[in-house]
Scaffold this motif. Structure first.
Motif, PDB file in Angstrom:
ATOM      1  N   SER A 167      39.857  43.923  43.826  1.00 41.97           N
ATOM      2  CA  SER A 167      41.242  43.919  44.277  1.00 41.97           C
ATOM      3  C   SER A 167      41.264  43.716  45.779  1.00 41.97           C
ATOM      4  N   GLY A 168      42.460  43.633  46.333  1.00 36.93           N
ATOM      5  CA  GLY A 168      42.590  43.406  47.763  1.00 36.93           C
ATOM      6  C   GLY A 168      42.095  42.048  48.183  1.00 36.93           C
TER       7      GLY A 168
ATOM      8  N   SER B 170      36.967  39.405  44.785  1.00 37.99           N
ATOM      9  CA  SER B 170      36.669  39.383  43.351  1.00 37.99           C
ATOM     10  C   SER B 170      35.224  38.959  43.143  1.00 37.99           C
TER      11      SER B 170
ATOM     12  N   ASP C  79      45.265  38.369  44.426  1.00 36.12           N
ATOM     13  CA  ASP C  79      44.384  38.756  43.321  1.00 36.12           C
ATOM     14  C   ASP C  79      44.571  37.867  42.090  1.00 36.12           C
TER      15      ASP C  79
ATOM     16  N   GLN D 174      44.471  51.028  42.759  1.00 36.08           N
ATOM     17  CA  GLN D 174      45.293  50.425  41.703  1.00 36.08           C
ATOM     18  C   GLN D 174      46.694  50.111  42.207  1.00 36.08           C
TER      19      GLN D 174
ATOM     20  N   HIS E  34      46.417  46.950  44.265  1.00 32.80           N
ATOM     21  CA  HIS E  34      46.259  45.814  43.351  1.00 32.80           C
ATOM     22  C   HIS E  34      47.603  45.447  42.722  1.00 32.80           C
ATOM     23  N   ARG E  35      48.367  46.429  42.313  1.00 34.02           N
ATOM     24  CA  ARG E  35      49.683  46.162  41.718  1.00 34.02           C
ATOM     25  C   ARG E  35      50.616  45.497  42.735  1.00 34.02           C
TER      26      ARG E  35
ATOM     27  N   THR F  44      49.727  43.672  45.305  1.00 33.78           N
ATOM     28  CA  THR F  44      49.244  42.317  45.558  1.00 33.78           C
ATOM     29  C   THR F  44      49.650  41.376  44.432  1.00 33.78           C
TER      30      THR F  44
ATOM     31  N   ALA G 269      42.202  47.581  52.025  1.00 30.24           N
ATOM     32  CA  ALA G 269      41.423  47.224  50.839  1.00 30.24           C
ATOM     33  C   ALA G 269      39.953  47.557  51.031  1.00 30.24           C
TER      34      ALA G 269
END
Length: 299
Positions: A78-79, A82, A199, A224, A227-228, A230, A294
């Motif tokens: 995330s952030g 990958s 992401d 999390q 990530h949501r 992003t 991140a």
């Protein structure tokens, strides 16, 4: 002994319309040769989207008169960072090589039955400018490791049926060395280039565009929630639905109040909302804060 599964390690950064010009003026790229190529890409799936459901991408790419066959699995991270399994080889022609596909690990199970049903589902056509960064990394990365990062700037569009959405992004791919170098390079770019972590792969964006459905994951931990946020920004720019921009801000605000954040991480999180403009585009401070946050959450 089986050969190691090839891994792609990269950071993806989305740019506003002003981003490419700012990137071209960055001092880290001033003395580095740049190559430019036109890439035409076709992605394949079954009529029932079995590969998309398994988060696997199968692609044919035409570049400089050659055709490359690529298979990628879902990215973990995330952030913007990958790690994913990736296989790539030169194809004998502009058709899928089903024999070669059948030998790869993703198609050893139930998905083997999907191979005969693969059909084109979406295109990504873009111009890619590419810089190979090696010696210049020593000035920004606090490591003695021999690092090699490929920096690419992609500009074009994703085409899925009657739907289109622009591509304007940077990818930093680790060719050799330690992932630490990716973070330090991304942070150095963010000092002068408006950007934000992304992401969503091009294939995933195309699949969601085709379905006109952008699901967001549930979140509990700080990582999390980042990530949501992003993914919500990715969804907003592809869907143009204001609700996703609101969900991004909601996720960022929830993250900033999370009891598990330390003081420094909370400072980064609190800087994010005001660094997005009304169109959800990053201002100068957004990339630095989001990447630093991140990194802190990942390590």
């Amino acid at each position: 002994m089986k050969p190691p599964i090839p891994l792609e390690v990269e950071i993806k950064l989305a740019l506003p319309p002003t981003g490419p010009a700012a990137l071209s003026q960055h001092p880290l790229l001033a003395s580095v040769p740049v190559s430019q190529h036109a890439l035409a890409n076709i992605y394949f799936d079954t009529p029932t989207n079995d590969l998309a459901k398994a988060r696997i991408a199968v692609r044919l790419r035409e570049i400089d008169g050659n055709v490359l066959h690529t298979v990628k699995t879902a990215g973990q991270g995330s952030g913007g960072l990958s790690q994913r399994q990736e296989w790539e080889w030169q194809a004998p022609g502009p058709q899928l090589d089903l024999t070669a596909l059948a030998k790869l690990p993703p198609f050893q199970g139930e998905l083997a039955q999907a191979l005969p049903s693969l059909v084109p589902t979406l295109r990504t056509d873009f111009t890619r400018r590419c810089w190979q960064l090696t010696s210049g990394l020593s000035s920004i990365a606090a490591t003695e490791t021999d690092n090699h990062i490929e920096l690419v700037l992609d500009q074009g569009e994703i085409i899925s049926g009657s739907y289109r959405t622009p591509i304007c992004e940077i990818e930093l791919e680790l060719k050799r060395g330690e992932p630490e170098a990716l973070w330090t390079l991304a942070l150095a770019l963010a000092e002068q280039v408006p950007l934000r972590p992304s992401d969503s792969s091009k294939a995933a964006r195309g699949n969601m565009l085709s379905a006109q459905h952008w699901p967001l994951p549930d979140a509990q931990t700080p990582a999390q929630w980042l990530h949501r946020a992003t993914l919500a920004l990715d969804a907003y720019h592809d869907s143009q639905q204001a609700s996703f921009l609101a969900k991004a801000h909601q996720a960022i605000n929830t993250l900033a109040e999370h009891p598990e954040l330390d003081a420094l991480a909370r400072t980064y999180a609190l800087a994010l909302p005001s660094a997005l403009d009304a169109q959800g585009q990053p201002q100068a401070a957004y990339g630095s804060a989001a990447l630093a946050l991140a990194y802190r959450l990942a390590y």
